[in-house]
Write an enzyme that holds these catalytic residues in place. Structure first.
Site, PDB file in Angstrom:
ATOM      1  N   CYS A  33      -3.277   4.562   4.225  1.00 21.39           N
ATOM      2  CA  CYS A  33      -1.973   3.906   4.135  1.00 21.39           C
ATOM      3  C   CYS A  33      -0.999   4.468   5.156  1.00 21.39           C
ATOM      4  O   CYS A  33       0.047   3.876   5.397  1.00 21.39           O
ATOM      5  CB  CYS A  33      -1.405   4.038   2.736  1.00 21.39           C
ATOM      6  SG  CYS A  33      -1.098   5.747   2.258  1.00 21.39           S
ATOM      7  N   ASP A  35       0.786   7.144   4.848  1.00 22.33           N
ATOM      8  CA  ASP A  35       1.926   7.821   4.243  1.00 22.33           C
ATOM      9  C   ASP A  35       1.792   9.338   4.400  1.00 22.33           C
ATOM     10  O   ASP A  35       0.697   9.877   4.382  1.00 22.33           O
ATOM     11  CB  ASP A  35       2.030   7.454   2.758  1.00 22.33           C
ATOM     12  CG  ASP A  35       2.406   5.993   2.574  1.00 22.33           C
ATOM     13  OD1 ASP A  35       2.735   5.345   3.575  1.00 22.33           O
ATOM     14  OD2 ASP A  35       2.372   5.512   1.432  1.00 22.33           O
ATOM     15  N   CYS A  59       5.252   5.176   0.442  1.00 23.92           N
ATOM     16  CA  CYS A  59       5.544   4.126  -0.519  1.00 23.92           C
ATOM     17  C   CYS A  59       6.400   4.653  -1.672  1.00 23.92           C
ATOM     18  O   CYS A  59       6.592   5.857  -1.812  1.00 23.92           O
ATOM     19  CB  CYS A  59       4.241   3.561  -1.057  1.00 23.92           C
ATOM     20  SG  CYS A  59       3.433   4.701  -2.179  1.00 23.92           S
ATOM     21  N   CYS A 103      -1.559   8.046  -4.288  1.00 27.17           N
ATOM     22  CA  CYS A 103      -0.226   8.562  -3.970  1.00 27.17           C
ATOM     23  C   CYS A 103       0.026   9.862  -4.734  1.00 27.17           C
ATOM     24  O   CYS A 103       0.608  10.806  -4.196  1.00 27.17           O
ATOM     25  CB  CYS A 103       0.852   7.541  -4.315  1.00 27.17           C
ATOM     26  SG  CYS A 103       0.436   5.839  -3.861  1.00 27.17           S
TER      27      CYS A 103
HETATM   28 FE1  FES Z   1      -0.373   5.560   0.201  1.00 29.59          FE
HETATM   29 FE2  FES Z   1       1.374   5.348  -1.692  1.00 29.59          FE
HETATM   30  S1  FES Z   1       0.372   3.736  -0.701  1.00 29.59           S
HETATM   31  S2  FES Z   1       0.826   7.132  -0.653  1.00 29.59           S
END
Ligand code: FES
Length: 143
Positions: A33, A35, A59, A103
């Site tokens: 993702c 992040d 996110c 996450c």
């Molecule tokens: Fe990857 Fe939340 S979508 S940390």
């Protein structure tokens, strides 16, 4: 789809920011993702985590789990902080949707990475703590 607690921690994140000259800093990321989460910890001479802060570029669930994870480790000993797993964070948030479980894993990994950094700086070994695999090295921060 999100619990009230998740929404609350997303909208009013606790402990957002950074600690200057923190005892330990851990930065982790999820390649899929993209992040990134960074957690700062200050540990006192008795091995108690006095302060925890985070910066998360990710996110809403990543923000909520960082917020909850920093809340959970504050005031705890290092060994107790190691028990703050992604499951513990999820439970404290009344659950996360399945696609958002990773996450919370980021939060667990960021705490471990920060503790690892602390141990490295102090020249100590923390029982049960493994070297973080997903550690992202500090990038040059602009400005
Ligand atoms: Fe990857 Fe939340 S979508 S940390």
């Amino acid at each position: 789809m999100y619990s009230e607690k998740v929404m609350d921690h997303f909208q009013n994140p606790r402990n957002m920011g950074e600690i200057e000259d923190a005892g330990g800093v851990g930065t982790v990321g999820n390649a899929k993702c993209g992040d990134i989460m960074r957690i700062y910890l200050d540990v006192d001479d008795n091995g108690i985590i006095r302060e925890a802060k985070f910066k998360t570029f990710g996110c809403g669930a990543a923000v909520a789990t960082s917020s909850m994870a920093t809340e959970l480790v504050k005031g705890k000993s290092i060994q107790e902080a190691l028990q703050v797993t992604n499951k513990a964070v999820m439970e404290a948030l009344d659950g996360l949707p399945a696609v958002k479980v990773h996450c919370s894993l980021l939060a667990e990994e960021a705490i471990h990475a920060a503790l690892w950094d602390y141990a490295q700086k102090k020249g100590i070994v923390i029982q049960g703590l493994k070297e973080p695999k997903a550690d992202i090295h500090e990038e040059e921060e602009a400005g």
